[in-house]
Design a protein around this motif. Sequence first.
Motif, PDB file in Angstrom:
ATOM      1  N   GLU A 181     -24.147  41.036 -47.299  1.00 16.13           N
ATOM      2  CA  GLU A 181     -23.362  41.152 -46.213  1.00 16.13           C
ATOM      3  C   GLU A 181     -22.306  40.149 -45.788  1.00 16.13           C
ATOM      4  OE1 GLU A 181     -21.417  44.115 -43.826  1.00 16.13           O
ATOM      5  OE2 GLU A 181     -23.192  44.471 -45.030  1.00 16.13           O
TER       6      GLU A 181
ATOM      7  N   ASN B 102     -24.920  50.539 -47.644  1.00 18.17           N
ATOM      8  CA  ASN B 102     -25.986  49.379 -47.844  1.00 18.17           C
ATOM      9  C   ASN B 102     -27.445  49.799 -48.302  1.00 18.17           C
ATOM     10  OD1 ASN B 102     -23.758  47.868 -47.122  1.00 18.17           O
ATOM     11  ND2 ASN B 102     -24.965  46.531 -45.775  1.00 18.17           N
TER      12      ASN B 102
ATOM     13  N   SER C 152     -30.747  43.739 -46.846  1.00 20.21           N
ATOM     14  CA  SER C 152     -29.628  44.615 -47.080  1.00 20.21           C
ATOM     15  C   SER C 152     -28.678  44.239 -48.008  1.00 20.21           C
ATOM     16  CB  SER C 152     -29.068  45.043 -45.701  1.00 20.21           C
ATOM     17  OG  SER C 152     -28.156  46.060 -45.677  1.00 20.21           O
TER      18      SER C 152
ATOM     19  N   ALA D 249     -24.803  45.165 -49.790  1.00 21.90           N
ATOM     20  CA  ALA D 249     -23.820  45.796 -49.823  1.00 21.90           C
ATOM     21  C   ALA D 249     -23.237  46.165 -51.232  1.00 21.90           C
ATOM     22  CB  ALA D 249     -22.698  44.973 -49.288  1.00 21.90           C
TER      23      ALA D 249
END
Length: 331
Positions: free
Chosen positions: A139, A158, A165, A167
């Motif tokens: 991110e 995501n 996480s 993207a």
Amino acid sequence: MNNSPQIQPNWPSNPSSLPCELLEWGLIVIEGSDAASFLQNQLTNSVLGLERTLPGRVAQEYSGTHLVGYCSPKGRLLASAWLGLFPTGADAQDRFVLFISKDIAASTAKRLSMYVLRSKVKVTDLSNDLSISGLYCSEEQLLDVKPNPDGINLRLPNVLVGSQSVARLLMAVAKNNQASSDKSSEQLSVWNDLEVLSGIPRIVQATQEQFVPQMINFESVAGVDFKKGCYPGQEIVARSQYRGAIKRRLQLAHVTNARSILPGTELFHSTDPGQPAGMVVLSAQSPYDLSRTDLQIECKLEALEAGEIHLGSTDGPVLKIDSLPYRLLDI
């Protein structure tokens, strides 16, 4: 417990990693003054009210992009796609874009064109004219990504892999205007595995007309709007939702030491070898463990209760079921 592989803390190592070329993806453009109302009557999700994404910007979040399905009159998915509204300028007419599997793009565009009739709508398959690529990063690294100002850019949800996480961006540009891309198999392998681990299905030619949307969790990943008006198969989709008729669902799974696994490969349960218990929706070899293949599967819910699910035949490899990254809505 989710058995997804852990990402190393320095992954991806280069914040400016090049996008990888996605040869399995295509793109359809639907444009014209009646395009919004036309698509509203064709797709499982609402089109009206979608935010316009101007050149150089990225369509993102539910306001800017929707997961959509295109069903047969029997309520079976002919296609799935990511939809965005990308006018060529602030005062330009509507131009909707569908990022879709390339192997079904031409047939989907042709079928949509059959229903245009007198509407002011033009449907064009641009899959062979555009270069489609995918970019994945953290991110934080996404803040440094500068999409092509002449491209069509759409952000996917995501994906949680381990504790990180990830993207993702889908990007399409004219082939004579494409930037450098990473053609290595390693980066594409990561992208494909992220798509599987997302738990969000993508219809390909081998799985066309196999699933009512709820059978592959479409309602749980915001791919169906039950408040919108009619579309092909809408009555069957609604009936499946409100009468609790769905006894099959998409699950994540993995298998070890198996050969190339294609979408549409059938699954068999140890207690009922005479008929398939489901099929593979998507698959990808894990880039972190080359002996492992991650899978999206559609299977009977009762097959998960006891016994073993085998891949391809009753004596095929045994699947290990993994956790979904989202909660299934009750049906």
